[in-house]
Scaffold this active site. Sequence first.
Site, mmCIF file in Angstrom:
data_model
loop_
_atom_site.group_PDB
_atom_site.id
_atom_site.type_symbol
_atom_site.label_atom_id
_atom_site.label_comp_id
_atom_site.label_asym_id
_atom_site.label_seq_id
_atom_site.Cartn_x
_atom_site.Cartn_y
_atom_site.Cartn_z
ATOM 1 N N ARG A 45 1.614 8.948 -9.195
ATOM 2 C CA ARG A 45 1.239 7.642 -8.606
ATOM 3 C C ARG A 45 2.463 6.868 -8.107
ATOM 4 O O ARG A 45 2.488 5.637 -8.156
ATOM 5 C CB ARG A 45 0.501 6.759 -9.615
ATOM 6 N N SER A 83 -8.006 2.387 -11.953
ATOM 7 C CA SER A 83 -7.291 2.548 -13.220
ATOM 8 C C SER A 83 -6.242 1.446 -13.334
ATOM 9 O O SER A 83 -5.375 1.329 -12.469
ATOM 10 C CB SER A 83 -6.598 3.906 -13.272
ATOM 11 N N GLU A 95 -0.842 0.313 -13.444
ATOM 12 C CA GLU A 95 -0.840 1.053 -12.168
ATOM 13 C C GLU A 95 -1.145 0.065 -11.037
ATOM 14 O O GLU A 95 -0.660 0.199 -9.918
ATOM 15 C CB GLU A 95 -1.919 2.146 -12.237
HETATM 16 C C1 LIG Z 1 -12.926 1.909 -8.234
HETATM 17 C C2 LIG Z 1 -11.549 2.404 -7.933
HETATM 18 C C3 LIG Z 1 -11.220 3.729 -8.211
HETATM 19 C C4 LIG Z 1 -9.935 4.228 -7.940
HETATM 20 N N1 LIG Z 1 -9.655 5.533 -8.214
HETATM 21 C C5 LIG Z 1 -8.419 6.028 -7.972
HETATM 22 C C6 LIG Z 1 -8.111 7.395 -8.241
HETATM 23 O O1 LIG Z 1 -8.962 8.167 -8.684
HETATM 24 N N2 LIG Z 1 -6.849 7.826 -7.986
HETATM 25 C C7 LIG Z 1 -5.893 7.001 -7.472
HETATM 26 O O2 LIG Z 1 -4.765 7.471 -7.250
HETATM 27 N N3 LIG Z 1 -6.158 5.712 -7.189
HETATM 28 C C8 LIG Z 1 -7.394 5.204 -7.432
HETATM 29 N N4 LIG Z 1 -7.667 3.886 -7.174
HETATM 30 C C9 LIG Z 1 -6.605 3.027 -6.647
HETATM 31 C C10 LIG Z 1 -6.605 2.863 -5.107
HETATM 32 O O3 LIG Z 1 -7.778 3.390 -4.566
HETATM 33 C C11 LIG Z 1 -5.409 3.566 -4.483
HETATM 34 O O4 LIG Z 1 -4.216 3.073 -5.019
HETATM 35 C C12 LIG Z 1 -5.374 3.408 -2.953
HETATM 36 O O5 LIG Z 1 -4.365 4.214 -2.395
HETATM 37 C C13 LIG Z 1 -5.159 1.982 -2.513
HETATM 38 O O6 LIG Z 1 -5.359 1.945 -1.130
HETATM 39 P P1 LIG Z 1 -5.425 0.585 -0.341
HETATM 40 O O7 LIG Z 1 -5.515 0.920 1.111
HETATM 41 O O8 LIG Z 1 -6.505 -0.277 -0.867
HETATM 42 O O9 LIG Z 1 -3.980 0.004 -0.653
HETATM 43 P P2 LIG Z 1 -3.554 -1.432 -1.234
HETATM 44 O O10 LIG Z 1 -4.157 -1.594 -2.581
HETATM 45 O O11 LIG Z 1 -3.814 -2.488 -0.235
HETATM 46 O O12 LIG Z 1 -1.966 -1.218 -1.360
HETATM 47 C C14 LIG Z 1 -1.423 -0.339 -2.293
HETATM 48 C C15 LIG Z 1 0.106 -0.273 -2.080
HETATM 49 O O13 LIG Z 1 0.381 0.384 -0.852
HETATM 50 C C16 LIG Z 1 1.167 -0.445 -0.005
HETATM 51 N N5 LIG Z 1 0.710 -0.200 1.371
HETATM 52 C C17 LIG Z 1 -0.554 -0.164 1.813
HETATM 53 N N6 LIG Z 1 -0.596 0.165 3.100
HETATM 54 C C18 LIG Z 1 0.689 0.335 3.491
HETATM 55 C C19 LIG Z 1 1.319 0.677 4.721
HETATM 56 N N7 LIG Z 1 0.630 0.927 5.836
HETATM 57 N N8 LIG Z 1 2.681 0.770 4.752
HETATM 58 C C20 LIG Z 1 3.427 0.511 3.640
HETATM 59 N N9 LIG Z 1 2.884 0.183 2.458
HETATM 60 C C21 LIG Z 1 1.527 0.093 2.385
HETATM 61 C C22 LIG Z 1 0.910 -1.864 -0.482
HETATM 62 O O14 LIG Z 1 1.996 -2.726 -0.160
HETATM 63 C C23 LIG Z 1 0.779 -1.628 -1.982
HETATM 64 O O15 LIG Z 1 2.073 -1.519 -2.538
HETATM 65 C C24 LIG Z 1 -8.951 3.372 -7.395
HETATM 66 C C25 LIG Z 1 -9.278 2.037 -7.097
HETATM 67 C C26 LIG Z 1 -10.558 1.560 -7.368
HETATM 68 C C27 LIG Z 1 -10.892 0.139 -7.022
#
Ligand SMILES: Cc1cc2nc3c(=O)[nH]c(=O)nc-3n(C[C@H](O)[C@H](O)[C@H](O)COP(=O)(O)OP(=O)(O)OC[C@H]3O[C@@H](n4cnc5c(N)ncnc54)[C@H](O)[C@@H]3O)c2cc1C
Length: 364
Positions: A145, A257, A360
């Site tokens: 992660r 998580s 996380e």
């Molecule tokens: C119900 C649920 C289940 C989940 N299950 C999992 C799982 O099984 N495995 C897992 O790994 N994660 C899981 N997650 C966490 C989440 O889905 C991941 O971390 C996902 O990658 C976040 O994507 P996001 O686009 O919403 O990013 P955000 O939450 O908006 O951002 C996450 C990070 O990425 C950075 N970021 C985003 N876009 C960019 C960009 N274009 N350039 C530079 N930096 C950027 C942000 O600054 C931040 O630091 C889960 C979340 C939820 C709500």
Amino acid sequence: MKVSCRLYVEVTEAEDLLALDFDALPQPLFVMGGGSNLLFTGDFPGTVLHLGNVSCHSERSEESVRITLGSGVVFDDFCAWAAAEGLWGPENLSLIPGEVGASAVQNIGAYGVEAKDIIDTVHAFDRQERRFVDIPGADCGYGYRTSNFKTIWKGRYIVTAVTFRLCVIPRPVLDYGGVRKALIDRGEGVSLPISGHPRPDKREGPAGVTGGRGRSEAEAIGEGIPFPLTPQLIRETIIGVREQKLPDPEEIGSAGSFFCNPVIDREHFGRIVAIAKAENGPEYNVPHYEVGERIKVPAAWMIDQCGFKGMRLGGAQVYPKQPLVIVNATGSATPEEIIALERRVIGTIKEKYGIELHPEVEHV
Ligand SMILES: Cc1cc2nc3c(=O)[nH]c(=O)nc-3n(C[C@H](O)[C@H](O)[C@H](O)COP(=O)(O)OP(=O)(O)OC[C@H]3O[C@@H](n4cnc5c(N)ncnc54)[C@H](O)[C@@H]3O)c2cc1C
């Protein structure tokens, strides 16, 4: 509870980043994807920038497909597309919320597969040098992660697109989190181990297996599974498993998580086993995974053992079906309530097991 930011900027074409005067924007600047791994701890005083670039370009060869997707593409739309095309790679990552750009920042992972396993190149805008760069996945410092984007490169790059490598050759990963059992439980039928895309060459392999793996390896992977094994079948199975355990983001707010699973040395693990056996009986087995010489202990197990499952603090709750998740149970939980519950979990685990859990979820 809702929070707001001073300025929100939506960029739909990556090239527009060149024209953006970053210094003129209210500071600090935070690059957001879908927001699914974030906890805003209050109103944000600066600029939130979202890259909504949803471009898509793919190249096919006989054995693989390279697909380049804009950062704003919903990651699960990509998983759905790959599965429908019979392409192997992202099927185990199905239903993870969020966008493609963040998948490369976070190195998302589930059921034995991580984004790094399929990332070929990360395309980004370098804010320091004001130019676009292509960074090979192997140079991104991927770990559990994490990546260089979250650590030594923090704030420097805006991911604009990601090139993924997908495989025509079957690569099922089934032995994590009950996936194999869920596949077997899906029904009855004749055992047809693995099927994939039309065979790209005349290499050896059982009927339906598209070369690559040897016959015995492919059969061993599919053993006992009563279906032709396809990326679509694995995707559907994983969606079923996830839906049983995880809150639907459309219905109940969470950031997935909340804590990372700690990795500890064997001696420390021995102390945890002793505590668990004293509490649960001498036959009790502590769930764990070997990580080289070290041991990964599920944080969910520790949280459960400390009696937190379902515990509420104001509107915040340790999700009853999956204690690794903290949810906004009432829809009106405040950041303070979430943080208070987080601190209580961290403090109790530290006291009982001598392990400091790290979130996380990113606190903004
Ligand atoms: C119900 C649920 C289940 C989940 N299950 C999992 C799982 O099984 N495995 C897992 O790994 N994660 C899981 N997650 C966490 C989440 O889905 C991941 O971390 C996902 O990658 C976040 O994507 P996001 O686009 O919403 O990013 P955000 O939450 O908006 O951002 C996450 C990070 O990425 C950075 N970021 C985003 N876009 C960019 C960009 N274009 N350039 C530079 N930096 C950027 C942000 O600054 C931040 O630091 C889960 C979340 C939820 C709500």
